[in-house]
Write a protein that holds these residues in place. Sequence first.
Motif, PDB file in Angstrom:
ATOM      1  N   VAL A 169       0.832  -1.206   0.000  1.00  0.00           N
ATOM      2  CA  VAL A 169       0.000   0.000   0.000  1.00  0.00           C
ATOM      3  C   VAL A 169       0.863   1.251   0.000  1.00  0.00           C
ATOM      4  N   THR A 170       0.503   2.209  -0.855  1.00  0.00           N
ATOM      5  CA  THR A 170       1.059   3.559  -0.830  1.00  0.00           C
ATOM      6  C   THR A 170      -0.118   4.523  -0.704  1.00  0.00           C
ATOM      7  N   PRO A 171       0.152   5.814  -0.475  1.00  0.00           N
ATOM      8  CA  PRO A 171      -0.978   6.751  -0.389  1.00  0.00           C
ATOM      9  C   PRO A 171      -1.816   6.817  -1.656  1.00  0.00           C
ATOM     10  N   GLU A 172      -1.212   6.482  -2.809  1.00  0.00           N
ATOM     11  CA  GLU A 172      -1.933   6.631  -4.081  1.00  0.00           C
ATOM     12  C   GLU A 172      -2.426   5.319  -4.668  1.00  0.00           C
ATOM     13  N   SER A 173      -1.905   4.167  -4.195  1.00  0.00           N
ATOM     14  CA  SER A 173      -2.219   2.921  -4.887  1.00  0.00           C
ATOM     15  C   SER A 173      -2.031   1.726  -3.959  1.00  0.00           C
ATOM     16  N   PHE A 174      -2.421   0.562  -4.458  1.00  0.00           N
ATOM     17  CA  PHE A 174      -2.163  -0.692  -3.755  1.00  0.00           C
ATOM     18  C   PHE A 174      -1.971  -1.783  -4.805  1.00  0.00           C
ATOM     19  N   ALA A 175      -1.254  -2.834  -4.429  1.00  0.00           N
ATOM     20  CA  ALA A 175      -1.100  -4.017  -5.275  1.00  0.00           C
ATOM     21  C   ALA A 175      -1.297  -5.238  -4.391  1.00  0.00           C
ATOM     22  N   VAL A 176      -1.921  -6.268  -4.941  1.00  0.00           N
ATOM     23  CA  VAL A 176      -2.245  -7.466  -4.169  1.00  0.00           C
ATOM     24  C   VAL A 176      -1.511  -8.662  -4.763  1.00  0.00           C
ATOM     25  N   ALA A 177      -0.952  -9.507  -3.895  1.00  0.00           N
ATOM     26  CA  ALA A 177      -0.261 -10.721  -4.321  1.00  0.00           C
ATOM     27  C   ALA A 177      -0.870 -11.928  -3.629  1.00  0.00           C
ATOM     28  N   ASP A 178      -1.026 -13.017  -4.379  1.00  0.00           N
ATOM     29  CA  ASP A 178      -1.493 -14.286  -3.822  1.00  0.00           C
ATOM     30  C   ASP A 178      -0.291 -15.026  -3.239  1.00  0.00           C
ATOM     31  N   LEU A 179      -0.332 -15.284  -1.933  1.00  0.00           N
ATOM     32  CA  LEU A 179       0.772 -15.964  -1.257  1.00  0.00           C
ATOM     33  C   LEU A 179       0.383 -17.358  -0.768  1.00  0.00           C
ATOM     34  N   THR A 180      -0.596 -17.975  -1.409  1.00  0.00           N
ATOM     35  CA  THR A 180      -1.081 -19.276  -0.947  1.00  0.00           C
ATOM     36  C   THR A 180       0.035 -20.296  -0.749  1.00  0.00           C
ATOM     37  N   PRO A 181       0.979 -20.435  -1.700  1.00  0.00           N
ATOM     38  CA  PRO A 181       2.042 -21.428  -1.470  1.00  0.00           C
ATOM     39  C   PRO A 181       2.882 -21.123  -0.236  1.00  0.00           C
ATOM     40  N   VAL A 182       3.085 -19.856   0.061  1.00  0.00           N
ATOM     41  CA  VAL A 182       3.883 -19.470   1.224  1.00  0.00           C
ATOM     42  C   VAL A 182       3.150 -19.846   2.511  1.00  0.00           C
ATOM     43  N   TYR A 183       1.861 -19.560   2.570  1.00  0.00           N
ATOM     44  CA  TYR A 183       1.084 -19.904   3.766  1.00  0.00           C
ATOM     45  C   TYR A 183       1.101 -21.411   4.019  1.00  0.00           C
ATOM     46  N   HIS A 184       1.021 -22.192   2.974  1.00  0.00           N
ATOM     47  CA  HIS A 184       1.067 -23.644   3.152  1.00  0.00           C
ATOM     48  C   HIS A 184       2.429 -24.073   3.690  1.00  0.00           C
ATOM     49  N   ARG A 185       3.494 -23.422   3.243  1.00  0.00           N
ATOM     50  CA  ARG A 185       4.827 -23.755   3.757  1.00  0.00           C
ATOM     51  C   ARG A 185       4.966 -23.335   5.221  1.00  0.00           C
ATOM     52  N   VAL A 186       4.364 -22.213   5.586  1.00  0.00           N
ATOM     53  CA  VAL A 186       4.399 -21.781   6.986  1.00  0.00           C
ATOM     54  C   VAL A 186       3.727 -22.828   7.868  1.00  0.00           C
ATOM     55  N   ALA A 187       2.554 -23.293   7.473  1.00  0.00           N
ATOM     56  CA  ALA A 187       1.849 -24.309   8.258  1.00  0.00           C
ATOM     57  C   ALA A 187       2.693 -25.575   8.387  1.00  0.00           C
ATOM     58  N   GLU A 188       3.326 -25.967   7.303  1.00  0.00           N
ATOM     59  CA  GLU A 188       4.173 -27.168   7.335  1.00  0.00           C
ATOM     60  C   GLU A 188       5.362 -26.966   8.269  1.00  0.00           C
ATOM     61  N   ALA A 189       5.977 -25.772   8.227  1.00  0.00           N
ATOM     62  CA  ALA A 189       7.141 -25.501   9.075  1.00  0.00           C
ATOM     63  C   ALA A 189       6.762 -25.514  10.558  1.00  0.00           C
ATOM     64  N   ILE A 190       5.585 -24.978  10.884  1.00  0.00           N
ATOM     65  CA  ILE A 190       5.144 -24.950  12.290  1.00  0.00           C
ATOM     66  C   ILE A 190       4.664 -26.329  12.738  1.00  0.00           C
ATOM     67  N   GLY A 191       4.210 -27.127  11.776  1.00  0.00           N
ATOM     68  CA  GLY A 191       3.728 -28.462  12.101  1.00  0.00           C
ATOM     69  C   GLY A 191       2.263 -28.500  12.448  1.00  0.00           C
ATOM     70  N   ILE A 192       1.454 -27.683  11.747  1.00  0.00           N
ATOM     71  CA  ILE A 192       0.019 -27.647  11.997  1.00  0.00           C
ATOM     72  C   ILE A 192      -0.730 -27.777  10.666  1.00  0.00           C
ATOM     73  N   PRO A 193      -1.990 -28.203  10.695  1.00  0.00           N
ATOM     74  CA  PRO A 193      -2.790 -28.182   9.465  1.00  0.00           C
ATOM     75  C   PRO A 193      -2.958 -26.748   8.980  1.00  0.00           C
ATOM     76  N   VAL A 194      -2.994 -26.564   7.682  1.00  0.00           N
ATOM     77  CA  VAL A 194      -3.122 -25.210   7.145  1.00  0.00           C
ATOM     78  C   VAL A 194      -4.431 -24.565   7.583  1.00  0.00           C
ATOM     79  N   THR A 195      -5.435 -25.372   7.921  1.00  0.00           N
ATOM     80  CA  THR A 195      -6.726 -24.846   8.371  1.00  0.00           C
ATOM     81  C   THR A 195      -6.631 -24.191   9.748  1.00  0.00           C
ATOM     82  N   ARG A 196      -5.498 -24.367  10.457  1.00  0.00           N
ATOM     83  CA  ARG A 196      -5.349 -23.766  11.788  1.00  0.00           C
ATOM     84  C   ARG A 196      -4.384 -22.577  11.782  1.00  0.00           C
ATOM     85  N   LEU A 197      -4.012 -22.116  10.607  1.00  0.00           N
ATOM     86  CA  LEU A 197      -3.161 -20.929  10.543  1.00  0.00           C
ATOM     87  C   LEU A 197      -3.902 -19.710  11.093  1.00  0.00           C
ATOM     88  N   ASN A 198      -3.155 -18.867  11.782  1.00  0.00           N
ATOM     89  CA  ASN A 198      -3.677 -17.571  12.221  1.00  0.00           C
ATOM     90  C   ASN A 198      -2.483 -16.653  12.459  1.00  0.00           C
TER      91      ASN A 198
END
Length: 296
Positions: A102-131
Amino acid sequence: MESTSSLRFDDGTPVRAASAIAPFGDGWLVVQDDATHAAWWRGDTVTPVRVVDAVDGLEEFSSAAGTKHLKPDFEAACAITSGSVLLLGSGSTDARMRASLVTPESFAVADLTPVYHRVAEAIGIPVTRLNLEGACRDGDMLHWFQRGNAAAGTPTARVSVSLPALLSAFTGDAGDIKVTDTRRFDLGTVDGVALAVTDAVTLPGGRVLVSAAAEDAPNAIDDGPVVASALALLDGERVLDVAEIPVGPSGPYKVEGLAVAAEVPGGVRLHAVVDADDTSVASSRLALQVLVTPRP
């Protein structure tokens, strides 16, 4: 606790569900987790800044309206430059695995789904319990915190991600971003409810200060009663100290965003923002001063 104030836009409408705060231009960007706009707080002025497109034509979301499942749920914010802030979704549903730059004039959005799945795997939890509710910078690394939930068997934890790699997802693919340096933390309990991280800031000298809430909630999506809020000082894997945040007139403040406002002798002054879990109530801003013993 030095002072408290309510956050309202210039037209009088409340800043809803404050979930993060970061320096932004000549002020501060306060994130609303249930809306498509953040709040740019500058002195006596609070103006909206779009962070994501409308969802199904809606700009605000709530349980009462049956639209909570559509909210973007940006829960962490980190300043990238003096005029840009990275927002990160909680990952608690498939729709919340996005980032917004986000900037004052604009925003850009990125899909990070693969990253979130890797985070869940690294923590050792189902991806449905990410927060994932907090993040802070350490040079070119982003430390990203999972808000644990003992009732759901989910630990409070942290992973690290290369910030340049994460930012490259806005122009490329998130598939190659690595998740490293997983750590778990025990912040203690209050009245049988575990304290869990809601945000994080890097302090001068490199240690990390986190806000934490003891919220008796059944999962990562539904709210529950908050029995206490606290700040905890982390140094690597160690929890050095935990201090309760003073209770407000209506009970414990559910602090969900932290930012260092200034260094003071022996510590820091913080801006903390509070999610009231009530769309009709304006989010609060707390001015906190924290004294931190220097590293030996």
